[in-house]
Scaffold this active site. Structure first.
Site, short mmCIF file in Angstrom:
data_model
loop_
_atom_site.label_atom_id
_atom_site.label_comp_id
_atom_site.label_asym_id
_atom_site.label_seq_id
_atom_site.Cartn_x
_atom_site.Cartn_y
_atom_site.Cartn_z
N GLU A 103 0.85 -1.20 0.00
CA GLU A 103 0.00 0.00 0.00
C GLU A 103 0.88 1.25 0.00
O GLU A 103 1.99 1.23 0.53
CB GLU A 103 -0.92 -0.05 1.24
CG GLU A 103 -1.85 1.11 1.44
CD GLU A 103 -2.88 1.33 0.34
OE1 GLU A 103 -2.44 1.57 -0.80
OE2 GLU A 103 -4.09 1.32 0.64
N ASP A 107 -3.86 6.22 5.93
CA ASP A 107 -4.28 7.52 6.46
C ASP A 107 -5.24 7.24 7.62
O ASP A 107 -4.79 7.01 8.74
CB ASP A 107 -4.91 8.28 5.29
CG ASP A 107 -5.29 9.70 5.62
OD1 ASP A 107 -4.68 10.30 6.51
OD2 ASP A 107 -6.22 10.24 4.98
N PHE A 156 -1.08 16.47 3.16
CA PHE A 156 -1.45 15.76 1.93
C PHE A 156 -0.22 15.65 1.04
O PHE A 156 0.30 16.65 0.56
CB PHE A 156 -2.58 16.49 1.21
CG PHE A 156 -3.15 15.68 0.09
CD1 PHE A 156 -4.05 14.66 0.34
CD2 PHE A 156 -2.76 15.93 -1.22
CE1 PHE A 156 -4.57 13.89 -0.70
CE2 PHE A 156 -3.27 15.17 -2.27
CZ PHE A 156 -4.17 14.16 -2.01
N ARG A 169 1.70 11.63 -10.17
CA ARG A 169 2.12 10.34 -9.60
C ARG A 169 3.55 10.03 -10.00
O ARG A 169 4.24 9.25 -9.36
CB ARG A 169 1.21 9.21 -10.10
CG ARG A 169 -0.23 9.29 -9.61
CD ARG A 169 -0.98 8.01 -9.99
NE ARG A 169 -2.41 8.14 -9.84
CZ ARG A 169 -3.09 7.93 -8.72
NH1 ARG A 169 -2.46 7.58 -7.62
NH2 ARG A 169 -4.40 8.05 -8.68
P1 5GP Z 1 -7.47 5.74 4.28
O1 5GP Z 1 -8.59 4.82 3.94
O2 5GP Z 1 -6.38 5.08 5.09
O3 5GP Z 1 -7.96 7.00 4.93
O4 5GP Z 1 -6.86 6.25 2.92
C1 5GP Z 1 -6.07 5.47 2.13
C2 5GP Z 1 -6.00 6.01 0.72
O5 5GP Z 1 -6.26 7.41 0.65
C3 5GP Z 1 -4.60 5.84 0.17
O6 5GP Z 1 -4.41 4.58 -0.44
C4 5GP Z 1 -4.50 6.99 -0.83
O7 5GP Z 1 -5.03 6.59 -2.06
C5 5GP Z 1 -5.37 8.06 -0.23
N1 5GP Z 1 -4.57 9.04 0.54
C6 5GP Z 1 -4.50 9.16 1.87
N2 5GP Z 1 -3.67 10.16 2.24
C7 5GP Z 1 -3.19 10.67 1.09
C8 5GP Z 1 -2.25 11.73 0.81
O8 5GP Z 1 -1.66 12.40 1.68
N3 5GP Z 1 -2.00 11.96 -0.51
C9 5GP Z 1 -2.61 11.26 -1.53
N4 5GP Z 1 -2.29 11.60 -2.77
N5 5GP Z 1 -3.49 10.27 -1.29
C10 5GP Z 1 -3.78 9.97 0.01
#
Ligand code: 5GP
Length: 186
Positions: A103, A107, A156, A169
């Site tokens: 992964e 977050d 972010f 990306r």
């Molecule tokens: P979670 O479900 O843990 O909140 O989020 C996971 C997904 O959110 C990650 O796989 C990613 O795609 C997106 N994400 C979370 N934080 C960031 C960030 O700081 N930057 C970007 N570009 N995507 C994020």
């Protein structure tokens, strides 16, 4: 002018630091799985994990398989919706195999929680998690991360697979957008 605006991106983790850490994780994974009889399949979550997957797998000195799972919880927003959709499924069964989820970032943990529940129903021999990044300040559900690249602050981040509104990306480092407006020329 490169394809991004350097004045609007603060580098958080440079390319050399990323490469060194990914190599270390690959070496640890190699040691941990060397004696196991069942096969190891790396499952990367699209699209953010593709760089990490590509680099990590080349530091694993074992006959592994690669597969990909499309998951989406974000749309173009920076906040997780908590609703996870499978947009592309694995191509082969993982029953009886060791699965290592690859992964980009954990977050809130909601995506990984969903994914681990989903994978468990497929009866793999084991499931572990490798995540390049984690934001501890944002955790809503605790998920076990067996191989973690870096803990980062609640910002972010973009690059090395992670997108800024579906773009950037392909930045070779992890950075943060600073200043006004998007970090690429209009
Ligand atoms: P979670 O479900 O843990 O909140 O989020 C996971 C997904 O959110 C990650 O796989 C990613 O795609 C997106 N994400 C979370 N934080 C960031 C960030 O700081 N930057 C970007 N570009 N995507 C994020």
């Amino acid at each position: 002018m490169p394809f991004y605006d350097p004045a609007k991106i603060e580098i958080l983790i440079d390319a050399d630091t990323l490469a060194r850490r990914v190599a270390e994780l690959g070496a640890r994974i190699t040691e941990d799985y060397r004696q196991r009889e069942a096969g190891l399949v790396l499952v990367a979550v699209l699209k953010g994990s593709v760089m990490f997957m590509a680099d990590l797998c080349r530091h694993i000195d074992l006959p592994i398989e690669l597969d990909f799972l499309g998951l989406s919880s974000y749309g173009d927003s920076e906040e997780t919706s908590g609703v996870v959709q499978v947009t592309q499924d694995l191509t082969r069964p993982v029953r009886g195999k060791h699965v290592l989820v690859v992964e980009d970032i954990i977050d809130t943990g909601l995506t990984m929680q969903y994914l681990l529940e989903n994978l468990a129903t497929r009866r793999p021999a084991s499931v572990r998690v490798a995540s390049l990044l984690q934001k501890p300040a944002r955790t809503q559900v605790a998920v076990p991360v067996d191989y973690l690249g870096f803990e980062i602050p609640d910002r972010f981040v973009i690059g090395y697979g992670l997108d800024y509104q579906s773009k950037l990306r392909n930045l070779p480092f992890i950075g943060v957008n600073v200043g006004e407006g998007p970090p690429y020329p209009d």
